[in-house]
Design a protein around this motif. Structure first.
Motif, short mmCIF file in Angstrom:
data_model
loop_
_atom_site.label_atom_id
_atom_site.label_comp_id
_atom_site.label_asym_id
_atom_site.label_seq_id
_atom_site.Cartn_x
_atom_site.Cartn_y
_atom_site.Cartn_z
N SER A 67 0.82 -1.03 -0.09
CA SER A 67 0.07 0.02 -0.06
C SER A 67 0.91 1.17 -0.06
CB SER A 67 -0.85 -0.08 1.10
OG SER A 67 -0.17 0.18 2.56
N LYS A 68 2.18 1.08 -0.16
CA LYS A 68 3.11 2.17 -0.12
C LYS A 68 3.36 2.75 -1.49
CE LYS A 68 7.80 3.89 1.38
NZ LYS A 68 8.53 3.94 2.25
N ILE A 69 3.31 4.10 -1.56
CA ILE A 69 3.84 4.69 -2.95
C ILE A 69 5.18 4.84 -3.01
CG2 ILE A 69 3.79 6.97 -4.07
CD1 ILE A 69 0.87 7.22 -2.92
N ILE A 70 5.92 4.00 -4.04
CA ILE A 70 7.24 4.38 -4.06
C ILE A 70 7.70 5.05 -5.44
CG2 ILE A 70 7.68 2.31 -2.77
CD1 ILE A 70 7.81 1.68 -6.45
N GLY A 71 6.73 5.37 -6.24
CA GLY A 71 7.20 6.19 -7.34
C GLY A 71 5.71 6.93 -8.13
N PHE A 72 6.02 7.72 -8.95
CA PHE A 72 4.82 8.26 -9.60
C PHE A 72 5.40 9.00 -10.93
CE2 PHE A 72 7.09 11.87 -7.91
CZ PHE A 72 6.82 12.89 -8.65
N VAL A 73 4.32 9.03 -11.82
CA VAL A 73 4.47 9.66 -13.28
C VAL A 73 3.59 10.80 -13.56
CG1 VAL A 73 3.34 7.86 -14.42
CG2 VAL A 73 5.14 9.23 -15.61
N GLY A 74 3.95 11.82 -13.94
CA GLY A 74 3.27 12.91 -14.48
C GLY A 74 3.40 13.15 -15.83
N TYR A 75 2.14 13.20 -16.49
CA TYR A 75 2.24 13.25 -18.07
C TYR A 75 0.91 13.94 -18.56
CZ TYR A 75 -1.23 9.46 -18.01
OH TYR A 75 -2.27 8.54 -17.81
N ASP A 76 1.09 14.32 -19.80
CA ASP A 76 -0.18 15.15 -20.38
C ASP A 76 0.68 15.60 -21.73
OD1 ASP A 76 -2.66 16.50 -20.73
OD2 ASP A 76 -2.34 17.51 -18.91
N ARG A 77 -0.35 16.51 -22.63
CA ARG A 77 0.12 17.07 -23.72
C ARG A 77 1.45 17.73 -23.49
NH1 ARG A 77 -3.25 14.94 -27.84
NH2 ARG A 77 -5.10 14.46 -26.71
N VAL A 95 11.17 7.48 -8.80
CA VAL A 95 10.91 6.44 -7.84
C VAL A 95 11.82 6.41 -6.83
CG1 VAL A 95 11.42 4.06 -7.96
CG2 VAL A 95 10.66 5.08 -10.00
N ASP A 96 11.24 5.93 -5.72
CA ASP A 96 12.06 6.13 -4.52
C ASP A 96 13.43 5.48 -4.66
OD1 ASP A 96 13.33 5.06 -2.12
OD2 ASP A 96 11.60 5.31 -0.89
N THR A 102 14.54 -1.91 -9.94
CA THR A 102 13.48 -2.68 -9.50
C THR A 102 12.39 -2.98 -10.67
OG1 THR A 102 12.12 -1.57 -8.08
CG2 THR A 102 14.35 -2.52 -7.34
N GLY A 103 12.04 -2.12 -11.61
CA GLY A 103 11.16 -2.29 -12.49
C GLY A 103 9.89 -1.16 -12.28
N ALA A 104 10.13 -0.58 -11.29
CA ALA A 104 8.94 0.48 -10.79
C ALA A 104 8.82 1.49 -11.81
CB ALA A 104 9.36 1.21 -9.47
N GLY A 105 10.12 2.06 -12.46
CA GLY A 105 9.85 3.07 -13.57
C GLY A 105 9.44 2.61 -14.76
N LEU A 106 9.64 1.37 -15.02
CA LEU A 106 9.09 0.65 -16.24
C LEU A 106 7.67 0.63 -16.22
CD1 LEU A 106 9.54 -0.56 -19.09
CD2 LEU A 106 10.17 -2.57 -17.89
#
Length: 171
Positions: A67-77, A95-96, A102-106
């Motif tokens: 349940s822990k957030i270890i990464g994020f991506v923001g995208y748009d036009r 990513v943390d 570990t594959g989180a970025g992918l």
């Protein structure tokens, strides 16, 4: 490689997204901007990501380990003024540092790619400081190509960094 659940960010995720942004930025840029990347106060980071999540600009997805957030991506036009309306942009992908390689970025990139395709985008760009060799390697392995004529200087926390835009088709 670990498999991560990725989902759209919810309002309650803003603090965790801001924390990942701060720790990952610090780890990525501490050699070139030891104080610079941490100069953005956490409250401003939280406010930015809270607004982004609430208003969908950019669209934000989070990667979870349990349940822990270890990464994020923001995208748009794309925010680039001369880009085609079918050009998307990765605004941020963090990513943390403890979860790098570990594959989180992918998993986050895959979610952004799918989201941009759903929005009708046919290509995607990302701006990256040249000093971030790890991120450049990741992006190139994901099929991005450097656009050499786009180099520009950006200021990060008072430190000047050379940035370059990378691009790839979304097929």
């Amino acid at each position: 490689m670990t498999t991560y659940q990725v989902r759209p960010a919810a309002d309650k995720d803003a603090d965790a997204v801001a924390a990942v942004h701060a720790s990952s930025s610090h780890a990525a840029y501490e050699a070139v901007a030891p104080e610079g990347v941490q100069s953005l106060p956490m409250e401003k980071r939280r406010a930015f990501w809270r607004d982004a999540i609430e208003y969908g600009e950019p669209l934000v997805h989070v990667a979870l380990e349990g349940s822990k957030i270890i990464g994020f991506v923001g995208y748009d036009r794309s925010r680039d003024p001369k880009s085609k309306p079918t050009t998307g942009e990765i605004w941020a992908l963090y990513v943390d540092p403890a979860r790098w390689d570990t594959g989180a970025g992918l998993a986050l990139w895959d979610a952004a790619r799918e989201g941009l395709i759903e929005e009708g985008c046919t290509e995607v760009t990302v701006w990256m400081p040249l000093c971030n060799e790890r991120a450049l390697r990741f992006l190139e392995l994901a099929g991005f190509k450097r656009e050499l004529n786009t180099a520009k200087t950006a200021v990060m926390g008072g430190v000047k960094l050379e940035e370059i835009r990378l691009k790839r088709p979304l097929d």
